[in-house]
Design a protein around this motif. Structure first.
Motif, PDB file in Angstrom:
ATOM      1  N   ARG A 148       0.712  -1.111  -0.016  1.00 18.35           N
ATOM      2  CA  ARG A 148      -0.014   0.027  -0.035  1.00 18.35           C
ATOM      3  C   ARG A 148       0.887   1.183   0.067  1.00 18.35           C
ATOM      4  NH1 ARG A 148      -1.905  -0.745   4.582  1.00 18.35           N
ATOM      5  NH2 ARG A 148      -0.837   0.926   6.070  1.00 18.35           N
ATOM      6  N   LEU A 149       2.163   1.259   0.746  1.00 17.24           N
ATOM      7  CA  LEU A 149       2.577   2.424   0.812  1.00 17.24           C
ATOM      8  C   LEU A 149       3.716   2.641  -0.092  1.00 17.24           C
ATOM      9  CD1 LEU A 149       3.024   2.302   4.844  1.00 17.24           C
ATOM     10  CD2 LEU A 149       1.688   3.973   3.365  1.00 17.24           C
ATOM     11  N   ARG A 150       4.282   1.542  -0.770  1.00 13.21           N
ATOM     12  CA  ARG A 150       5.417   1.328  -1.300  1.00 13.21           C
ATOM     13  C   ARG A 150       5.333   2.445  -2.690  1.00 13.21           C
ATOM     14  NH1 ARG A 150       9.767   2.472  -3.430  1.00 13.21           N
ATOM     15  NH2 ARG A 150      10.903   1.096  -4.621  1.00 13.21           N
ATOM     16  N   PRO A 151       4.303   2.718  -3.402  1.00 12.65           N
ATOM     17  CA  PRO A 151       4.194   3.983  -4.359  1.00 12.65           C
ATOM     18  C   PRO A 151       4.536   5.477  -3.735  1.00 12.65           C
ATOM     19  CG  PRO A 151       2.422   2.313  -4.612  1.00 12.65           C
ATOM     20  CD  PRO A 151       3.002   2.074  -3.435  1.00 12.65           C
ATOM     21  N   THR A 152       4.255   5.315  -2.390  1.00 15.23           N
ATOM     22  CA  THR A 152       4.275   6.873  -2.089  1.00 15.23           C
ATOM     23  C   THR A 152       5.523   7.313  -1.380  1.00 15.23           C
ATOM     24  OG1 THR A 152       3.312   5.978   0.116  1.00 15.23           O
ATOM     25  CG2 THR A 152       1.855   6.498  -1.589  1.00 15.23           C
ATOM     26  N   MET A 153       6.568   6.524  -1.013  1.00 14.88           N
ATOM     27  CA  MET A 153       7.770   6.847  -0.271  1.00 14.88           C
ATOM     28  C   MET A 153       9.026   6.103  -0.849  1.00 14.88           C
ATOM     29  SD  MET A 153       5.830   5.734   3.606  1.00 14.88           S
ATOM     30  CE  MET A 153       7.037   6.672   4.454  1.00 14.88           C
TER      31      MET A 153
END
Length: 281
Positions: free
Chosen positions: A44-49
């Motif tokens: 879930r967080l991989r594309p944003t950080m």
């Protein structure tokens, strides 16, 4: 680097290991995230950080879910390490090589695995992203290059770590002492340091991994000899063959005390500093 055989053992041959998919045949970040149940949050967080910030966030997710630093340590200790790699590390150290780790993992993961398999003391230095357990018991992971300082400026490397600059720093500490290098790695981040090596040095890329593929695109860019490997057994055979080639007169590991690996802790290069600091345990 000048060509020719090293004129002795103690520190004349420097062996630099990457960690993920090199010393270990798996990725330590992926192992911890998957085994401790944080894979959904990671996706879930991989594309944003960015990666370092993401891994620090993953440690927060694990902490919020009740996982302790000791749980993470036990998770890492449950992962396999090829016996041939352990043997190669111990033999190279026993032969008087100066062993170092240069990795984009982190101090907690690397120290835990190496200590569990009895080879942490074989290494004189570990250069990687700093990690610490904070007052709340949460594992914190920081980037190696201080984000408040100027970027390292290398177009080949990720913003948090230029392994080429680290190799240049190691080379600079030799002073007038002649040293020869063996660099062992697999990833894109291992390409820049490979380019920093000279004649009389060796690069051991893991076959069919990104470093090997980058080298194959233009082998003329490297001054060091290239010796690929694709298993722990091949790593051991190739490394010890190269070390024996560089040591004059040839030495046998049986002549040396393997307890060297148990005698001392490696130094750790911390973020924003150039000096080596003792690794806390």
């Amino acid at each position: 680097m000048a060509s020719g055989a090293a004129s002795g053992v103690d520190g004349a041959v420097v062996v630099v290991f990457d960690f993920d998919r090199t010393i270990i045949d798996w990725d330590s970040d992926d192992w911890v995230i998957t085994k401790l149940g944080a894979a959904d949050a990671f996706q879930r967080l991989r594309p944003t950080m960015r990666w370092n910030a993401l891994m620090d966030r993953m440690m927060a997710e694990l902490h919020a879910g009740g996982k302790t630093a000791e749980d993470i340590r036990e998770c890492l200790q449950s992962a396999p390490l090829d016996a041939h790699v352990v043997s190669a590390i111990k033999a190279a150290a026993a032969l008087g090589c100066d062993l170092k780790v240069v990795s984009d993992a982190n101090t907690f993961f690397i120290e835990t695995v190496l200590a569990h398999h009895g080879v942490l003391g074989c290494f004189s230095e570990i250069t990687t992203n700093p990690a610490r357990v904070d007052a709340d018991g949460r594992l914190r992971i920081s980037p190696f290059h201080d984000p408040t300082a100027a970027p390292h400026g290398c177009r080949l490397c990720p913003e948090n770590m230029c392994k080429g600059k680290i190799i240049e720093s190691i080379q600079a500490t030799a002073g007038a002492k002649q040293q020869h290098f063996v660099y062992i790695g697999d990833g894109k981040g291992d390409y820049c340091p490979s380019l920093k090596l000279g004649e009389g040095d060796y690069v051991m890329p893991k076959e069919n991994y990104p470093l090997w593929k980058l080298i194959c695109k233009n082998k003329q860019l490297l001054k060091a000899e290239v010796h690929p490997w694709n298993s722990g057994e091949e790593l051991e055979k190739t490394l010890l063959k190269l070390v024996s080639k560089m040591i004059t007169p040839p030495a046998q590991a049986s002549q040396f005390d393997y307890s060297k690996c148990e005698m001392s802790n490696p130094a750790s290069t911390e973020v924003g500093h150039h000096q080596a600091l003792r690794v806390p345990h």
